[in-house]
Scaffold this motif. Structure first.
Motif, short mmCIF file in Angstrom:
data_model
loop_
_atom_site.label_atom_id
_atom_site.label_comp_id
_atom_site.label_asym_id
_atom_site.label_seq_id
_atom_site.Cartn_x
_atom_site.Cartn_y
_atom_site.Cartn_z
N GLU A 104 24.88 43.79 23.13
CA GLU A 104 23.99 44.95 23.24
C GLU A 104 24.70 46.18 22.73
N GLY A 105 23.90 47.12 22.25
CA GLY A 105 24.42 48.40 21.80
C GLY A 105 23.42 49.47 22.12
N VAL A 106 23.69 50.68 21.66
CA VAL A 106 22.79 51.79 21.98
C VAL A 106 22.31 52.49 20.72
N LEU A 107 21.10 53.02 20.80
CA LEU A 107 20.53 53.86 19.76
C LEU A 107 20.48 55.28 20.34
N PRO A 108 21.33 56.19 19.88
CA PRO A 108 21.36 57.52 20.46
C PRO A 108 20.06 58.28 20.17
N THR A 109 19.60 59.04 21.12
CA THR A 109 18.42 59.87 20.91
C THR A 109 18.53 61.13 21.74
N GLU A 110 17.70 62.06 21.42
CA GLU A 110 17.65 63.33 22.14
C GLU A 110 16.24 63.47 22.69
N SER A 165 7.27 47.05 11.73
CA SER A 165 8.34 48.03 11.61
C SER A 165 9.06 47.93 10.28
N GLU A 166 9.09 46.76 9.68
CA GLU A 166 9.77 46.61 8.40
C GLU A 166 9.03 47.39 7.31
N GLN A 188 9.69 47.10 23.79
CA GLN A 188 10.24 46.42 22.62
C GLN A 188 9.77 47.11 21.33
N VAL A 213 11.27 50.76 20.83
CA VAL A 213 12.65 50.75 20.34
C VAL A 213 12.71 50.22 18.91
N ASP A 214 11.87 49.26 18.60
CA ASP A 214 11.85 48.70 17.25
C ASP A 214 11.45 49.76 16.22
N ASN A 263 14.16 52.39 15.90
CA ASN A 263 15.23 51.83 15.09
C ASN A 263 14.86 51.87 13.60
N ARG A 298 16.76 53.73 10.67
CA ARG A 298 17.19 52.94 9.51
C ARG A 298 16.83 53.64 8.21
N ILE A 310 10.57 60.80 20.72
CA ILE A 310 9.57 59.88 21.28
C ILE A 310 8.82 60.64 22.36
#
Lengths: 141, 158
Positions: B42-48, B94-95, B132, B135-136, B139, B143, B151
């Motif tokens: 697991e990792g994190v996606l930083p956000t404000e 999302s792609e 899900q 976050v997708d 991300n 990307r 959000i």
């Protein structure tokens, strides 16, 4: 006897090295798995984890809100979220650069996660990290 | 000449009793085997988080029109992704969203693109959309190298 002792010691050393005690902060759940994940490794010393566990008995509902893997459990009620905000506020007083890792079950609807995000904001914390699965096979392009 | 190997007993020493040490070793082994929790992927996606009371998150004057991405539930667990900023076909996943946003981002080398990387991107989410998908999509926007992403709930004004 000697060889058995050797094996036992090897097994002990293996478990000591391979065990991740920090994982106590991350109870088992299915976190989101983004397509080509950009998630970064999870080793921020100033971050604390909030776990939102799905209720197995009630799909789509939060079973527990755990701060720091069980050291604080808060119900998904107005009072529970207010208590969570108070706890986070106290933590922020001690650690001004506090960040929160929001680790929520992927099956939860957004309206069950949003009140927790609001509780974090109410504590004056705006830096939030969304926990997601790492990209399998290495870093995303 | 016959040499006999001297044992501990010959030297007047008791043989080492390993039973208690083995007990301890097995106890340690059982403890670690039961408590072992191996590193997770697991990792994190930083956000404000957006703060309505703290002022506008975007500090780029003049105010720019954000790219609004609206997520609404579809079927049981699915999501409908809609970009409201410009008239474009609705991305199916999302792609495709990533490819679209990436092609819109201003590229200094080619001089092409609609939006600067610092252009705000607001993801507005209906309450029933699964975490899900939130976050997708978040991300996917990261990307595409947008740096100012927020959000918000669908009922709130971005």
């Amino acid at each position: 006897m000697t060889s058995m002792l050797d094996v036992v010691f090897l097994l002990i050393i293996f478990f000591i090295l391979a065990t991740n005690f920090a994982a106590k902060d991350v109870p088992r759940m299915d976190t989101p798995e983004p397509n080509v994940s950009l998630a970064e490794q999870w080793d921020k010393p100033n971050a604390r984890v909030i776990n939102l566990l799905a209720d197995p008995a009630a799909p789509g509902e939060v079973g527990e809100v755990l701060l720091q893997g069980g050291r604080g459990s808060y119900p998904m009620s107005a009072q529970g979220l207010a208590d969570l905000t108070e706890s986070l506020y106290q933590m922020r007083q001690r650690m001004p650069a506090l960040e929160i890792d929001v680790r929520a079950d992927r099956s939860l609807p957004y309206d069950r996660v949003e009140p927790v995000l609001d509780a974090i904001k109410a504590a004056g914390i705006f830096r939030v990290n969304l926990v997601a699965q790492l990209q399998r096979g290495g870093v995303a392009p | 000449m016959h040499h006999r190997r001297h044992t501990a007993r010959d030297r007047g020493l008791q043989p080492l009793n390993l039973t208690s040490m083995l007990d301890v070793c097995f106890l340690l082994l059982v403890f670690f085997a039961l408590t072992a929790s191996f590193a997770i992927d697991e990792g994190v996606l930083p956000t404000e988080l957006p703060d309505e009371g703290r002022g506008v998150a975007v500090d780029a004057p003049p105010p720019v029109e954000p790219i609004r991405i609206v997520l609404t539930p579809q079927n049981t667990d699915g999501v409908r992704i809609e970009v409201q900023s410009v008239h474009q076909p609705v991305p199916a996943n999302s792609e495709r969203l990533y490819l679209m946003l990436d092609s819109w981002r201003f590229d200094q080398q080619t001089g092409q693109g609609l939006f600067d990387a610092s252009n705000p991107v607001v993801i507005r989410v209906s309450g029933a959309v699964r975490w899900q998908h939130v976050v997708d999509v978040y991300n996917a926007v990261l990307r595409a190298k947008y740096t100012n992403v927020g959000i918000v709930g669908n009922e709130r004004d971005a």
